[in-house]
Design a protein around this motif. Structure first.
Motif, PDB file in Angstrom:
ATOM      1  N   UNK A 551       0.767  -1.152   0.064  1.00  0.00           N
ATOM      2  CA  UNK A 551       0.007  -0.119   0.048  1.00  0.00           C
ATOM      3  C   UNK A 551       0.943   1.077   0.017  1.00  0.00           C
ATOM      4  N   UNK A 552       1.761   1.210   0.840  1.00  0.00           N
ATOM      5  CA  UNK A 552       2.765   2.307   0.828  1.00  0.00           C
ATOM      6  C   UNK A 552       3.639   2.800  -0.317  1.00  0.00           C
ATOM      7  N   UNK A 553       3.528   1.977  -1.204  1.00  0.00           N
ATOM      8  CA  UNK A 553       4.165   1.958  -2.568  1.00  0.00           C
ATOM      9  C   UNK A 553       3.543   3.216  -3.434  1.00  0.00           C
ATOM     10  N   UNK A 554       2.177   3.379  -3.123  1.00  0.00           N
ATOM     11  CA  UNK A 554       1.226   4.117  -3.656  1.00  0.00           C
ATOM     12  C   UNK A 554       1.231   5.484  -3.003  1.00  0.00           C
ATOM     13  N   UNK A 555       2.123   6.489  -3.576  1.00  0.00           N
ATOM     14  CA  UNK A 555       2.199   8.308  -3.290  1.00  0.00           C
ATOM     15  C   UNK A 555       1.014   8.745  -3.124  1.00  0.00           C
ATOM     16  N   UNK A 556       0.249   9.116  -2.244  1.00  0.00           N
ATOM     17  CA  UNK A 556      -0.954   9.920  -2.217  1.00  0.00           C
ATOM     18  C   UNK A 556      -0.746  11.077  -1.589  1.00  0.00           C
ATOM     19  N   UNK A 557      -0.933  12.292  -2.309  1.00  0.00           N
ATOM     20  CA  UNK A 557      -0.442  13.584  -1.721  1.00  0.00           C
ATOM     21  C   UNK A 557      -1.834  14.397  -1.829  1.00  0.00           C
ATOM     22  N   UNK A 558      -1.840  15.600  -1.052  1.00  0.00           N
ATOM     23  CA  UNK A 558      -2.759  16.513  -0.847  1.00  0.00           C
ATOM     24  C   UNK A 558      -2.295  17.392  -2.198  1.00  0.00           C
TER      25      UNK A 558
END
Ligand code: ME8
Length: 650
Positions: A551-558
């Motif tokens: 899951x942490x491989x996906x870089x979600x950003x505001x």
């Protein structure tokens, strides 16, 4: 005494795992599902098999491009088919993958047996090889020097390989086809195979050198080779039911129907039949090669970008409307052209105006005239004509199943829908209710109408299982159609007087002209260029668990939207500029139908920041916004308090 049920076996081709599943694949699978469901209603023990074809050059190349192992690649990709079949309500009993142990073991066993019996021999071979199709051709097969199947360039190859003595079965096969006129259907395809067998039949090259193609089942008698993908794949039809021991016929064999597209007629009618003969098994009872779907007259192709994505169609029109359309529109053996326009026409005329209207008007009359209770008919009934028409219709439908005449079956059922609508009109319940004598007659008319709808819903169940179940529920019938079976069509009067109906939502809403126009002006088939952007809705129970590391491989950003504009010629896409703190990303988002550009400015969103950039309508998209698709309405994910830009979201 325990009576065992009669067995019935139906198969689809196993689809290449690398392809994006499209309506062509859905077509064969839905067609097989209809038969499987009907046979179960008839009381058979059914085995319905589908699956994926996972070896070969294309899979290997795709995995290499992704820098992953081919096994990992197929483990991921086969799910696209499984997920689609769940969405389409496909009732397959098994899903076979050619990388499974049970399959590899049987292929190995068969190869060894045939080699020991000298049905397989080694020889040097010189021929023209089409790498994408993984097939050898002789000089005379070539068309304009290219592959006769796909038109691409071929390479001259000289190598040692193993061959199956297919030619020795040529005369047997010709005779067998001539003696069994239902073996290959339709007749035009049977004649095509007989024509093909007029020319001398060569032996079949069943190996590929490992150094050229390592991704396949190793030959048990020569470790330098793997099995040719077709010799491997065809065996799925028997490996699903276990191994052949001491010449024992596998359970469920011979298959009652093997459904295939016309593209793979030779491999089945010739390779598969002769392989079975050599193994010591009978050919299938029926091999049906159906026609080909084109899109607005053109071949469906990833490179043209006109592949019709079934998930999108389901989102838009619902599962049963598509199941109905594909099998109603075109006779099974013939080619057909897919268009959204004809789909909408069918939905409106056959489903909404005809069947839907019949159900709605009946429900509202029972509500109004009989306080939601199915009335008791006054006997003797004077409507034997109606009952006879249904009896005859049910017999006709049964007969039409033998030849897989799907469109005629549906046509015949819709004649019963017409009959019922006419019965209501002729008897005019709205007039009967006005007098005391009329009210007595009204009970019979309404009872018979409900009974007609009950029969119709059992008949449409194999084609539209969900809708049929809903109709039965609305009629207040508690048993499922699967429990009732075809038995319950035998006698008129299956519904008990006094049953309380459960009116529900309109089953087949009409697509009004405005909405149809909107759909038609917005048809954007998913092609190679933008298919990666289409995310089929998640299906409960399908997604595998992932570890937190994954899951942490996906870089979600505001991020904050600082610019938003429409993209010319696209109804769905907007071009956005998103500020994620230390940089500004350009994002192409499919949200134009749910958001006006102006309303998006200064809005904080969540961006998938490490998605590989893709071009959509020629514009690079450097990320994806998180959003929910709520029945076509896109809702962007956001926060209840305002976070800073560029913060990681977990
Ligand atoms: O050939 N119209 O797999 P495949 C109708 N793995 N049906 C279509 C279609 C279209 N435009 N396109 C595809 C293979 N189909 C092999 C089969 S079996 C032992 C190995 C359907 O993924 C049709 O059923 O290319 C066709 O035969 C099948 O998909 C080919 O699927």
């Amino acid at each position: 005494m325990k009576t065992s049920k009669k067995k019935f076996f139906i198969t689809t081709p196993i689809y290449y795992v690398n392809d994006v599943p499209h309506i062509g694949h859905a077509y064969t699978t839905i067609a097989a599902d209809v038969i499987a469901r009907y046979k179960r209603l008839e009381g058979y023990e059914v085995s319905f098999l589908t699956g994926t074809d996972e070896h070969g050059q294309k899979v290997l190349q795709a995995a290499r491009d992704l820098k992953i192992e081919p096994q990992e690649h197929v483990d991921k990709l086969h799910k696209r088919f499984k997920e689609l079949w769940t969405r389409f309500n496909i009732s397959n009993d098994d899903f076979i993958r050619t990388t499974e142990k049970r399959h590899k073991e049987l292929v190995t066993h068969i190869l060894k047996q045939l080699y020991d019996r000298k049905e397989i021999y080694k020889d040097s071979y010189e021929g023209w090889y089409c790498t994408p199709d993984e097939r050898f051709w002789t000089e005379k097969d070539l068309v304009g020097g290219n592959c006769p199947e796909c038109g691409r360039e071929v390479d001259k190859i000289k190598e040692h390989n193993y061959f199956f003595k297919m030619s020795s079965y040529q005369n047997w096969l010709k005779e067998y086809i001539k003696l069994n006129d239902k073996f290959i259907q339709p007749t035009s395809r049977r004649n095509e195979v007989l024509g093909f067998l007029e020319k001398p039949l060569g032996d079949l090259c069943i190996s590929r050198p490992k150094e050229r193609l390592p991704w396949g089942i190793p030959l048990p008698f020569d470790e330098n080779y793997v099995t040719y993908v077709w010799f491997d794949a065809l065996i799925n039809y028997i490996s699903a039911h276990g191994s052949i021991e001491k010449n024992k016929t596998p359970e469920f064999w011979p298959a009652n129907h093997q459904l295939i597209g016309k593209d793979i007629l030779t491999t089945h009618a010739v390779y598969w039949s002769t392989m079975l003969k050599a193994i010591g098994l009978d050919p299938p009872l029926n091999l049906f090669a159906h026609g080909w779907w084109t899109i607005n007259g053109k071949k469906m192709s990833k490179s043209i970008g006109n592949v019709v994505e079934p998930n999108l169609l389901i989102d838009q029109f619902g599962v049963d409307a598509i199941r109905y359309f594909l099998l109603r529109e075109v006779p099974f053996g013939l080619d057909g052209d897919f268009s959204h326009k004809s789909l909408i026409n069918r939905i409106n005329s056959d489903l909404a105006n005809n069947l839907g209207n019949l159900l709605n008007r009946t429900m509202s009359m029972i509500e109004r005239y009989h306080d939601q209770m199915v009335p008791a008919p006054t006997l003797p009934t004077e409507d034997f004509g109606l009952i006879d028409e249904f009896k005859k219709g049910i017999e006709d439908v049964h007969r039409l199943y033998d030849d897989l005449s799907y469109n005629k079956i549906l046509e015949r059922i819709w004649l019963l829908v017409d009959t019922t609508n006419k019965y209501i009109d002729t008897n005019s319940p709205w007039n009967l209710v006005k007098t005391e004598n009329g009210k007595l007659r009204l009970c019979t008319v309404m009872y018979n109408t409900v009974e007609c709808i009950r029969s119709i819903s059992i008949l449409i169940y194999p084609f539209m299982p969900k809708s049929a179940d809903t109709i039965m529920k609305q009629l207040g019938i508690e048993q499922t159609i699967e429990e009732l079976g075809l038995e319950s069509l035998k006698n008129w009067g299956g519904i008990k007087p006094g049953t309380k109906i459960q009116p529900g939502l309109q089953l087949f809403p009409r697509i009004e002209d405005k909405e149809a126009e909107k759909i038609l002006s917005n048809v954007e088939p998913i092609g190679e260029k933008n298919k990666e952007q289409y995310q089929p809705p998640a299906i409960e129970g399908i997604c595998d668990q992932v570890l937190i590391d994954d899951f942490m491989k996906i870089d979600l950003r505001t991020g904050k939207i600082i610019e938003a504009e429409k993209i010319k010629k696209s109804k769905k896409l907007l071009k956005l500029k998103v500020d994620i703190g230390n940089e500004v990303r350009q994002v192409v988002a499919g949200i134009a139908e749910s958001y006006e550009p102006d309303h998006l400015l200064n809005r904080t969103i969540i961006l998938v920041a490490n998605l590989k950039p893709v071009k959509l309508m020629g514009i690079e998209s450097q990320g994806m916004l998180l959003a929910a698709n709520n029945n076509g309405q896109i809702v962007l994910a956001g926060f209840d308090l305002e976070p800073s830009k560029g913060i990681r979201v977990r």
